[in-house]
Design a protein around this motif. Structure first.
Motif, PDB file in Angstrom:
ATOM      1  N   ASP A  88      26.687  54.735 -11.544  1.00  0.00           N
ATOM      2  CA  ASP A  88      26.734  55.704 -12.683  1.00  0.00           C
ATOM      3  C   ASP A  88      26.439  54.848 -13.902  1.00  0.00           C
ATOM      4  OD1 ASP A  88      27.025  57.301 -14.801  1.00  0.00           O
ATOM      5  OD2 ASP A  88      29.155  57.665 -14.797  1.00  0.00           O
TER       6      ASP A  88
ATOM      7  N   TRP B   4      27.804  60.535  -7.860  1.00  0.00           N
ATOM      8  CA  TRP B   4      27.969  59.871  -9.195  1.00  0.00           C
ATOM      9  C   TRP B   4      27.013  60.361  -9.999  1.00  0.00           C
ATOM     10  CZ3 TRP B   4      32.355  57.294 -10.938  1.00  0.00           C
ATOM     11  CH2 TRP B   4      33.112  57.121 -10.113  1.00  0.00           C
ATOM     12  N   PRO B   5      27.177  60.496 -11.161  1.00  0.00           N
ATOM     13  CA  PRO B   5      25.951  60.801 -12.020  1.00  0.00           C
ATOM     14  C   PRO B   5      25.088  59.526 -12.352  1.00  0.00           C
ATOM     15  CG  PRO B   5      28.070  61.628 -13.190  1.00  0.00           C
ATOM     16  CD  PRO B   5      28.348  60.722 -11.883  1.00  0.00           C
ATOM     17  N   GLY B   6      23.869  59.692 -12.285  1.00  0.00           N
ATOM     18  CA  GLY B   6      22.949  58.638 -12.516  1.00  0.00           C
ATOM     19  C   GLY B   6      22.438  58.116 -11.389  1.00  0.00           C
ATOM     20  N   HIS B   7      23.259  58.099 -10.118  1.00  0.00           N
ATOM     21  CA  HIS B   7      22.556  57.677  -9.134  1.00  0.00           C
ATOM     22  C   HIS B   7      21.562  58.428  -8.542  1.00  0.00           C
ATOM     23  CE1 HIS B   7      22.425  55.651  -5.058  1.00  0.00           C
ATOM     24  NE2 HIS B   7      22.956  56.727  -4.539  1.00  0.00           N
TER      25      HIS B   7
ATOM     26  N   ARG C 218      31.335  52.299  -2.343  1.00  0.00           N
ATOM     27  CA  ARG C 218      30.080  52.823  -3.329  1.00  0.00           C
ATOM     28  C   ARG C 218      29.291  51.591  -3.598  1.00  0.00           C
ATOM     29  NH1 ARG C 218      34.834  54.643  -7.060  1.00  0.00           N
ATOM     30  NH2 ARG C 218      35.366  56.679  -6.345  1.00  0.00           N
TER      31      ARG C 218
ATOM     32  N   ASP D 173      24.740  56.249 -16.562  1.00  0.00           N
ATOM     33  CA  ASP D 173      24.590  57.365 -17.934  1.00  0.00           C
ATOM     34  C   ASP D 173      24.988  56.482 -19.048  1.00  0.00           C
ATOM     35  OD1 ASP D 173      23.199  59.388 -16.284  1.00  0.00           O
ATOM     36  OD2 ASP D 173      25.293  60.765 -16.489  1.00  0.00           O
TER      37      ASP D 173
ATOM     38  N   GLY E  48      32.729  53.135 -10.773  1.00  0.00           N
ATOM     39  CA  GLY E  48      33.855  53.936 -11.009  1.00  0.00           C
ATOM     40  C   GLY E  48      35.331  53.126 -10.612  1.00  0.00           C
TER      41      GLY E  48
ATOM     42  N   THR F 137      27.845  51.375 -20.847  1.00  0.00           N
ATOM     43  CA  THR F 137      28.426  52.437 -20.643  1.00  0.00           C
ATOM     44  C   THR F 137      29.909  52.739 -20.993  1.00  0.00           C
ATOM     45  OG1 THR F 137      28.974  52.061 -18.348  1.00  0.00           O
ATOM     46  CG2 THR F 137      26.782  52.616 -18.824  1.00  0.00           C
TER      47      THR F 137
ATOM     48  N   GLN G 161      26.065  53.440  -4.966  1.00  0.00           N
ATOM     49  CA  GLN G 161      26.381  54.625  -5.464  1.00  0.00           C
ATOM     50  C   GLN G 161      26.628  54.416  -6.840  1.00  0.00           C
ATOM     51  OE1 GLN G 161      28.622  57.342  -3.264  1.00  0.00           O
ATOM     52  NE2 GLN G 161      28.321  59.051  -4.532  1.00  0.00           N
TER      53      GLN G 161
ATOM     54  N   ARG H 132      18.042  50.721 -18.338  1.00  0.00           N
ATOM     55  CA  ARG H 132      18.778  51.496 -16.964  1.00  0.00           C
ATOM     56  C   ARG H 132      17.849  51.210 -15.656  1.00  0.00           C
ATOM     57  NH1 ARG H 132      20.397  57.780 -16.323  1.00  0.00           N
ATOM     58  NH2 ARG H 132      20.264  57.818 -14.172  1.00  0.00           N
TER      59      ARG H 132
END
Length: 522
Positions: free
Chosen positions: A234, A310-313, A227, A236, A217, A211, A232, A243
Motif C-alpha cells: 500500500d 491492498w489499496p495502491g497495489h 504480502r 497511498d 500492513g 505514508t 502486495q 511512488r
C-alpha cells in the motif's frame, strides 16, 4: 533515543573503558547505551553484544573481520564505527552518537513526512546504503528503527552488523533475523541477501516514512511475509513520481528492481545535488495475472481473495523513469564461438543423416518424437518465465512445472504435427530428387535425414526446438575443451552409423522390407 543521561558516579558501570550513561534501547544483537570515555570524552552509542552473538572464537573472528571492513565507512549519512573490541570480556561496538528519534518513533509522534523533506530522506538514506555497499558489505536490516533522525536528515545505524549475527545457531528453523515487513522476499525464502535486498528494504522504509504506516500492513508475521512475497503493498500517500520509484524497488523479483546507482541518479537532482526535477511519466496499467497455484497448492493463493486487496497495489505503476529496470547488455558472441556452434550443429545433422541411412524408420520416428518433447519443454519453460515475470520467483515453481507438464505435452501437439508435416514433405522432396538423379539408396536416405533435421530446426515453430538444443550446444561451444570432446563424440556416432549403413545397408525395422521394394533400385 532522547533519554536523559543519569549523573555519573562511582557506581556507574563501565565497558571497555567506557562509562555507561543511559540505556538507549536493545535489539536482537545486544543492548545499546549512551556512553563516554573519560569525563570529557566524546559521547558514543555503545552496543554491548549478547553472549550468543559472539559465544565462541569463530564468532569473534567473524565480528573482527566485519568491524574491520565497516570502520572504513566514512559518510555523513551513516553512524560510523569509532571503536570496537571483539575480544573483550564483554564485546562491544561503539558508533557515533546521533541525538535524535528513530524514524519509526518520529512518524509515530509527528506523522508521515511530506514534501521536500520526504525526497531528502529518500535520497540521504540511499546515500547511506550506498556507503555501506561501497566497502563490500550489505546492511541486511534497513528499517525505520535503524534510521535515526538528526534534524531532518536520516542517519543509518547498525550497518553490516546483521551479517555478524548470520550464524547457524541463530538462523535455525523458527528464527528470522530482521523485521518481516522490511525483509526482501528472497531472504524470506531462505536465500542469501544481495544488494537488491537492501534496495527493497530501502523502499519499504521510505514508504513507511511517506505514508505513516508499514507498506505491507500489520498483523501476524506470516500474513505480512506472504504480502511481501506477493508484492502486495500500500503506497497511498506517496507523491506520484516517488511512488513509481518505490513500487519498482518493492518488486518481488530482485532482478526487476532498480540498482542503487539508478536510484541515486534519479534522487540526487532532487536532494543532495539540486537540479531540475525530472518529470514523471503517465501511469500505465499493470498486466493481468492469469496464473493460479495448482491443485493442492491452491491453499497458498487463498490470501489473494479480492476482499484482501491492498489499496495502491492494484494500481502500482511500473517504473518508467531513468530507473527503468536494469537489463544487462547482451554480450556479442565471438566469431570463433559462433563457428564452433555451427560445426557442432552440423555434426548433429550428420548423425541424423547417418541414422536415417542405417535405420530409416526408427531414426525418423525418434527425430519427430524428440522435436515434440523439445517443443513441450520449451512451452513449459516459457510459461514458467511468464509466471515469474508477473509474480516473481515462487517456492512452488518446480512443483507447478511438473503438474502442468501433461498439459504442455498436449498443447504442443498441433505445432509439432505442423512442423513434422512440413519437414517430412521437404524430406520426401529431397528423396524424389535423389531418385531422379539415381544417387543410390544409401545416399538418398542420408540426404533425407539431413534435410529432415534442418527442416525441424528451421521450419514453422522450429524456435521451440532451437531454444532447448541451444541450451546444450551453446555452453559446450563456449569452452574449447568441452566443444572438442562433444564434437569427437558426435563424429564418432555418425561414423559408426555410416559404416553400419555402408556394410549392412538400411534396416527397415519395424517393417520387414523397404517401401516399394518391387520397384527397381536406381
Amino acid at each position: 533515543m532522547t533519554t536523559s543521561p543519569p549523573a555519573e558516579g562511582p557506581s556507574a558501570r563501565t565497558v571497555g573503558g567506557y562509562t555507561l550513561l543511559a540505556r538507549l534501547g536493545e535489539g536482537g544483537m545486544g543492548v545499546v547505551h549512551l556512553a563516554r570515555r573519560g569525563p570529557a570524552g566524546q559521547r558514543v552509542a555503545l552496543k554491548v553484544l549478547r553472549p550468543h552473538i559472539v559465544g565462541d572464537q569463530e564468532a569473534r573472528r567473524r565480528l573482527e573481520r566485519e568491524v574491520g571492513s565497516l570502520q572504513r565507512i566514512r559518510s555523513q549519512w551513516v553512524a560510523e564505527i569509532v571503536d570496537a573490541d571483539p575480544w573483550a570480556e564483554v564485546p562491544y561496538v561503539a558508533t557515533r552518537y546521533v541525538p535524535g528519534l528513530s524514524l519509526h518513533d518520529l512518524v509515530v509522534e509527528e506523522g508521515a513526512i511530506e514534501g521536500d523533506d520526504l525526497y531528502w530522506l529518500a535520497g540521504c538514506l540511499a546515500e547511506g546504503v550506498a556507503s555501506v555497499h561501497s566497502v563490500g558489505v550489505l546492511h541486511r536490516d534497513v528499517k525505520p528503527s535503524n534510521v535515526l533522525m538528526e534534524g531532518r536528515t536520516p542517519i543509518l545505524i547498525d550497518f553490516g552488523l546483521a551479517r555478524v549475527a548470520d550464524d547457524p545457531k541463530l538462523t535455525h528453523t523458527g528464527w528470522l533475523l530482521g523485521t518481516p515487513g522490511y525483509l526482501a522476499p528472497e531472504i524470506l525464502y531462505g536465500e542469501d541477501a544481495i544488494p537488491a535486498s537492501d534496495v527493497h528494504s530501502w523502499a519499504a522504509t521510505v514508504a513507511y516514512a511517506g505514508t505513516g504506516h508499514p507498506p505491507f500492513g500489520r498483523g501476524p508475521a506470516m500474513a505480512i511475509m506472504d504480502r511481501v512475497r506477493r508484492g502486495q503493498f500500500d503506497l497511498d500517500g506517496l507523491p506520484h513520481d516517488l511512488r513509481q520509484v518505490v513500487a519498482a524497488a518493492l518488486d518481488p523479483e530482485p532482478r526487476n528492481r532498480p540498482t542503487l546507482d539508478q536510484l541515486l541518479t534519479w534522487l540526487r537532482p532532487l536532494t543532495t545535488r539540486r537540479g531540475e526535477r525530472p518529470a514523471a511519466p503517465p501511469p500505465s496499467a499493470p498486466p493481468h495475472d492469469p496464473y493460479t497455484v495448482p491443485l493442492a497448492l491452491a491453499a497458498q493463493a487463498a490470501a489473494d481473495d479480492e476482499t484482501d486487496v491492498w489499496p495502491g497495489h492494484e494500481t502500482a505503476e511500473p517504473l518508467t523513469l531513468a530507473l527503468t529496470s536494469y537489463q544487462p547488455p547482451v554480450a556479442k558472441v565471438p566469431a570463433a564461438e559462433r563457428f564452433r556452434r555451427g560445426v557442432l550443429l552440423s555434426g548433429i545433422a550428420l548423425v541424423c543423416g547417418a541414422g536415417c541411412a542405417a535405420y530409416p524408420w526408427l531414426t525418423t520416428a525418434l527425430m519427430l518424437v524428440l522435436a515434440w518433447l523439445l517443443r513441450s519443454g520449451s512451452l513449459a519453460a516459457s510459461a514458467r518465465d511468464q509466471r515469474r515475470e508477473y509474480r516473481g520467483r515462487k517456492w512452488y515453481d518446480g512443483v507447478q512445472l511438473l503438474v502442468a507438464a501433461p498439459w504442455h505435452l498436449v498443447q504442443s501437439v498441433p505445432g509439432a504435427v505442423l512442423l513434422a508435416l512440413w519437414s517430412l514433405g521437404l524430406a520426401v522432396a529431397a528423396a524424389l530428387i535423389c531418385y531422379a538423379i539415381a544417387t543410390g539408396l544409401g545416399l538418398a536416405l542420408f540426404v533425407c535425414g539431413v534435410v529432415l533435421a534442418v527442416s525441424l530446426w528451421l521450419g514453422p515453430g522450429g524456435s521451440r526446438v532451437r531454444g532447448p538444443v541451444g541450451r546444450v550446444v551453446n555452453p559446450l561451444a563456449a569452452d574449447l575443451r568441452r566443444w572438442t570432446v562433444a564434437l569427437l563424440v558426435v563424429l564418432a556416432v555418425a561414423a559408426v552409423l555410416g559404416f553400419r549403413a555402408d556394410l549392412a545397408g538400411a534396416t527397415w525395422t519395424p517393417a520387414n522390407d523397404r517401401p516399394h521394394a518391387e520397384m527397381p533400385r536406381p
